[in-house]
Enzyme design. Structure first.
Site, PDB file in Angstrom:
ATOM      1  CG  HIS A  95      42.995  53.329  28.003  1.00  0.00           C
ATOM      2  ND1 HIS A  95      43.666  53.746  29.123  1.00  0.00           N
ATOM      3  CD2 HIS A  95      43.120  51.977  27.946  1.00  0.00           C
ATOM      4  CE1 HIS A  95      44.201  52.680  29.722  1.00  0.00           C
ATOM      5  NE2 HIS A  95      43.878  51.592  29.029  1.00  0.00           N
ATOM      6  CD  GLU A 167      41.103  48.690  29.888  1.00  0.00           C
ATOM      7  OE1 GLU A 167      41.797  47.731  29.568  1.00  0.00           O
ATOM      8  OE2 GLU A 167      41.464  49.869  29.730  1.00  0.00           O
TER       9      GLU A 167
HETATM   10  P1  13P Z   1      47.241  46.222  32.488  1.00  0.00           P
HETATM   11  O1  13P Z   1      46.901  44.909  31.848  1.00  0.00           O
HETATM   12  O2  13P Z   1      48.715  46.550  32.433  1.00  0.00           O
HETATM   13  O3  13P Z   1      46.654  46.356  33.849  1.00  0.00           O
HETATM   14  O4  13P Z   1      46.555  47.369  31.591  1.00  0.00           O
HETATM   15  C1  13P Z   1      45.204  47.241  31.273  1.00  0.00           C
HETATM   16  C2  13P Z   1      44.863  48.275  30.280  1.00  0.00           C
HETATM   17  O5  13P Z   1      44.822  49.443  30.568  1.00  0.00           O
HETATM   18  C3  13P Z   1      44.590  47.830  28.912  1.00  0.00           C
HETATM   19  O6  13P Z   1      44.038  48.840  28.144  1.00  0.00           O
END
Ligand code: 13P
Length: 246
Positions: A95, A167
């Protein structure tokens, strides 16, 4: 066939009373869902509670990280024996908060990717670029580097057990969601890599970054987006239910 996944990453949020309330309110939402998988990743102290509450509810409970050792003298860490004892079915690795806040190296992330596969959990492998990386035009090189360093010679589990979550760092917790076009472009790029380099065209690829009940439909309508990894909007059952039932 790629089965969509809607995953909640609670990060360092939701205390015991909130975990209990969440599962009470979420109830049987996932039980009859055959066409998608629901994953919830609580913080370590609440994994056991969540795993117990999730029993029989067709929900996979995930850890947000793992230290790549079975057990031993690793102060502050949580290893494989503990995750198995807690009933975890999946683990999030790489992450951006682990990469950037905790300075996890590409080597350590690769080691964790190996470890998750060795232990038979589902891998949710996160990749993503920062805003400066996107603006510098190095976006695709960064994504390639994150994937190659983790997977080259190091990907052997069943295809459905290795999930990727794209992400973009600039979209996490900011309210700035990637447009479906931006997300679709990157997902197509990742899919091409998975096909050409690893012969895994059927990899499930999730999008994460400010996913909300009002934008999930647009994202899910993109051909290469197979689900969502959700932070803020996953903390409360009413909102997560809407996401799961997008
Ligand atoms: P948000 O949905 O709060 O932007 O976070 C995304 C995330 O990092 C999920 O792992």
């Amino acid at each position: 066939m790629r089965r969509p996944i809607i995953a909640a990453n609670w990060k360092m949020n939701n205390l015991s009373d909130e975990v209990i309330r969440f599962f009470n309110e979420f109830g049987d939402t996932a039980i009859s869902l055959k066409d998608r998988e629901v994953v919830i990743a609580p913080a370590f102290p609440y994994l056991k509670m969540a795993a117990d509450l999730a029993k029989g509810k067709n929900i996979t409970v995930a850890a947000q990280d793992v230290y790549p050792e079975m057990e031993g003298a690793f102060t502050g860490m949580v290893g494989a024996k503990m995750l198995n004892d807690l009933g975890v079915g999946a683990v999030i690795i790489g992450h951006s908060e682990r990469r950037h806040i905790f300075k996890e190296s590409l080597e350590l992330i690769r080691k964790k990717v190996t470890f998750v596969q060795n232990n038979g959990w589902k891998l949710i492998f996160c990749i993503g670029e920062t805003l400066p990386e996107r603006e510098s035009g190095k976006l695709y090189d960064i994504i390639k580097e994150q994937i190659y360093t983790a997977f080259d010679g190091n990907l052997w589990c069943d295809t459905e057990k290795a999930v990727i979550a794209y992400e973009p760092v600039w979209a996490i917790g900011t309210g700035v969601v990637a447009t479906p076009e931006q997300a679709a472009e990157m997902h197509a790029f990742v899919r091409k890599i998975m096909k050409e380099r690893y012969n895994r065209e059927e990899t499930v690829i999730l999008y994460g970054g400010s996913v909300k009940p009002d934008n999930i439909k647009g994202l899910m309508s993109c051909a290469d987006i197979d689900g969502a990894l959700v932070g803020g909007a996953s903390l409360k059952a009413c909102s997560f239910k809407k996401l799961v039932l997008y």
